[in-house]
Motif scaffolding. Structure first.
Motif, PDB file in Angstrom:
ATOM      1  N   ARG A  21      -7.117 -27.537 -15.827  1.00 17.80           N
ATOM      2  CA  ARG A  21      -6.556 -28.142 -17.036  1.00 17.80           C
ATOM      3  C   ARG A  21      -6.507 -29.661 -16.926  1.00 17.80           C
ATOM      4  O   ARG A  21      -6.818 -30.371 -17.880  1.00 17.80           O
ATOM      5  N   GLN A  22      -6.085 -30.159 -15.772  1.00 15.01           N
ATOM      6  CA  GLN A  22      -5.948 -31.603 -15.574  1.00 15.01           C
ATOM      7  C   GLN A  22      -7.299 -32.317 -15.608  1.00 15.01           C
ATOM      8  O   GLN A  22      -7.364 -33.506 -15.867  1.00 15.01           O
ATOM      9  N   ARG A  23      -8.356 -31.607 -15.339  1.00 15.39           N
ATOM     10  CA  ARG A  23      -9.696 -32.205 -15.299  1.00 15.39           C
ATOM     11  C   ARG A  23     -10.107 -32.767 -16.665  1.00 15.39           C
ATOM     12  O   ARG A  23     -10.829 -33.751 -16.741  1.00 15.39           O
ATOM     13  N   PHE A  24      -9.643 -32.154 -17.750  1.00 18.39           N
ATOM     14  CA  PHE A  24     -10.079 -32.556 -19.091  1.00 18.39           C
ATOM     15  C   PHE A  24      -9.045 -33.398 -19.834  1.00 18.39           C
ATOM     16  O   PHE A  24      -9.219 -33.668 -21.015  1.00 18.39           O
ATOM     17  N   ASN A  29      -1.622 -37.999 -15.629  1.00 20.22           N
ATOM     18  CA  ASN A  29      -2.293 -37.549 -14.403  1.00 20.22           C
ATOM     19  C   ASN A  29      -3.622 -36.918 -14.777  1.00 20.22           C
ATOM     20  O   ASN A  29      -3.675 -35.976 -15.543  1.00 20.22           O
ATOM     21  N   ARG A  30      -4.690 -37.424 -14.209  1.00 20.48           N
ATOM     22  CA  ARG A  30      -6.008 -36.888 -14.515  1.00 20.48           C
ATOM     23  C   ARG A  30      -6.703 -36.525 -13.213  1.00 20.48           C
ATOM     24  O   ARG A  30      -6.822 -37.348 -12.317  1.00 20.48           O
ATOM     25  N   CYS A  31      -7.164 -35.296 -13.123  1.00 19.96           N
ATOM     26  CA  CYS A  31      -7.860 -34.826 -11.933  1.00 19.96           C
ATOM     27  C   CYS A  31      -9.310 -35.308 -11.997  1.00 19.96           C
ATOM     28  O   CYS A  31     -10.037 -34.998 -12.931  1.00 19.96           O
ATOM     29  N   ILE A  32      -9.721 -36.088 -10.996  1.00 21.68           N
ATOM     30  CA  ILE A  32     -11.092 -36.575 -10.947  1.00 21.68           C
ATOM     31  C   ILE A  32     -12.019 -35.485 -10.426  1.00 21.68           C
ATOM     32  O   ILE A  32     -13.079 -35.222 -10.981  1.00 21.68           O
TER      33      ILE A  32
END
Length: 126
Positions: A21-24, A29-32
Protein backbone atom coordinates in the motif's frame (compact mmCIF):
# COMPACT_ATOMS: atom_id res chain seq x y z
CA UNK A 1 -8.23 -24.46 18.69
CA UNK A 2 -4.41 -24.31 18.70
CA UNK A 3 -4.30 -23.74 14.96
CA UNK A 4 -6.68 -20.79 15.28
CA UNK A 5 -4.65 -19.26 18.12
CA UNK A 6 -1.41 -19.69 16.17
CA UNK A 7 -3.00 -18.00 13.17
CA UNK A 8 -4.11 -15.08 15.38
CA UNK A 9 -0.65 -14.68 16.90
CA UNK A 10 1.30 -14.68 13.66
CA UNK A 11 -1.14 -12.50 11.69
CA UNK A 12 -1.92 -9.64 14.01
CA UNK A 13 -0.37 -7.07 11.63
CA UNK A 14 0.37 -7.66 7.95
CA UNK A 15 3.58 -5.82 7.12
CA UNK A 16 3.71 -7.07 3.52
CA UNK A 17 0.29 -5.63 2.64
CA UNK A 18 1.26 -2.37 4.34
CA UNK A 19 4.45 -2.14 2.23
CA UNK A 20 2.45 -2.76 -0.95
CA UNK A 21 0.00 0.00 0.00
CA UNK A 22 2.77 2.44 0.94
CA UNK A 23 4.47 1.89 -2.42
CA UNK A 24 1.75 3.82 -4.30
CA UNK A 25 1.33 6.72 -1.86
CA UNK A 26 2.12 10.24 -3.01
CA UNK A 27 2.32 12.01 0.36
CA UNK A 28 3.65 11.10 3.80
CA UNK A 29 5.64 7.90 4.40
CA UNK A 30 6.36 6.45 0.99
CA UNK A 31 7.93 3.05 0.44
CA UNK A 32 10.63 3.28 -2.23
CA UNK A 33 11.45 -0.41 -2.40
CA UNK A 34 10.76 -3.62 -0.48
CA UNK A 35 11.95 -7.25 -0.50
CA UNK A 36 10.40 -10.37 1.02
CA UNK A 37 13.03 -13.07 1.69
CA UNK A 38 13.07 -16.36 3.62
CA UNK A 39 15.02 -16.45 6.89
CA UNK A 40 18.20 -18.53 6.79
CA UNK A 41 18.99 -21.21 9.37
CA UNK A 42 21.65 -19.20 11.23
CA UNK A 43 19.49 -16.07 11.37
CA UNK A 44 16.47 -18.10 12.53
CA UNK A 45 18.54 -19.62 15.34
CA UNK A 46 19.87 -16.16 16.34
CA UNK A 47 16.36 -14.67 16.21
CA UNK A 48 14.90 -17.39 18.43
CA UNK A 49 17.75 -17.24 20.98
CA UNK A 50 17.92 -13.45 21.22
CA UNK A 51 16.73 -12.03 24.55
CA UNK A 52 15.57 -8.76 22.99
CA UNK A 53 13.13 -10.29 20.47
CA UNK A 54 11.39 -13.31 22.04
CA UNK A 55 7.97 -12.64 20.46
CA UNK A 56 8.73 -13.94 16.94
CA UNK A 57 8.50 -17.75 17.18
CA UNK A 58 6.63 -18.08 13.87
CA UNK A 59 8.90 -15.86 11.76
CA UNK A 60 9.97 -17.57 8.54
CA UNK A 61 10.57 -14.58 6.26
CA UNK A 62 12.20 -11.13 6.37
CA UNK A 63 10.49 -8.02 5.03
CA UNK A 64 12.91 -5.20 4.24
CA UNK A 65 11.44 -1.77 3.40
CA UNK A 66 13.16 1.41 2.25
CA UNK A 67 11.11 4.50 3.18
CA UNK A 68 11.43 8.15 2.24
CA UNK A 69 9.72 10.82 4.33
CA UNK A 70 10.45 14.57 4.24
CA UNK A 71 14.12 14.97 5.28
CA UNK A 72 14.76 11.46 6.56
CA UNK A 73 14.95 8.05 5.00
CA UNK A 74 14.68 4.69 6.75
CA UNK A 75 15.32 1.03 6.15
CA UNK A 76 13.10 -1.15 8.34
CA UNK A 77 13.38 -4.92 8.88
CA UNK A 78 10.42 -7.03 10.00
CA UNK A 79 10.35 -10.77 10.79
CA UNK A 80 7.16 -12.18 9.22
CA UNK A 81 5.31 -15.40 8.58
CA UNK A 82 5.03 -16.75 5.03
CA UNK A 83 2.03 -14.52 4.26
CA UNK A 84 3.54 -11.30 5.70
CA UNK A 85 1.91 -11.42 9.13
CA UNK A 86 3.76 -10.14 12.21
CA UNK A 87 3.01 -10.19 15.91
CA UNK A 88 3.80 -6.49 16.34
CA UNK A 89 3.92 -3.49 14.03
CA UNK A 90 7.38 -2.39 15.20
CA UNK A 91 10.43 -3.46 13.20
CA UNK A 92 13.31 -5.48 14.62
CA UNK A 93 15.89 -3.13 13.15
CA UNK A 94 15.77 0.40 11.72
CA UNK A 95 18.54 2.14 9.82
CA UNK A 96 17.88 5.90 9.73
CA UNK A 97 19.41 8.43 7.33
CA UNK A 98 19.09 12.14 8.07
CA UNK A 99 19.30 13.37 4.50
CA UNK A 100 17.40 12.74 1.30
CA UNK A 101 20.25 10.92 -0.44
CA UNK A 102 18.25 8.18 -2.13
CA UNK A 103 21.34 6.57 -3.68
CA UNK A 104 22.85 5.97 -0.24
CA UNK A 105 19.58 4.49 1.00
CA UNK A 106 19.31 2.14 -1.98
CA UNK A 107 22.97 1.08 -1.69
CA UNK A 108 22.49 0.21 1.97
CA UNK A 109 19.22 -1.54 1.07
CA UNK A 110 21.09 -3.72 -1.46
CA UNK A 111 23.75 -4.52 1.15
CA UNK A 112 21.10 -5.58 3.69
CA UNK A 113 19.35 -7.77 1.10
CA UNK A 114 22.61 -9.47 0.13
CA UNK A 115 23.43 -10.12 3.80
CA UNK A 116 20.03 -11.69 4.31
CA UNK A 117 20.39 -13.87 1.24
CA UNK A 118 23.77 -15.11 2.48
CA UNK A 119 22.38 -15.74 6.00
CA UNK A 120 24.52 -13.29 7.97
CA UNK A 121 22.11 -10.48 8.92
CA UNK A 122 22.50 -10.75 12.71
CA UNK A 123 26.29 -10.71 12.49
CA UNK A 124 26.52 -7.44 10.54
CA UNK A 125 26.35 -3.94 12.02
CA UNK A 126 25.12 -1.19 9.69
Amino acid sequence: MRKRLKKKLENRYNALNEAKRQRFKRKGNRCIKYEFLPVGEKDKYALNNDEITPEYPYATHWLIEAFDWKHTAQIRVFPCSKNGGTTSNSPVQMIIFNDENVKQVLNTFKKVVEDMKSDRFWQTIY
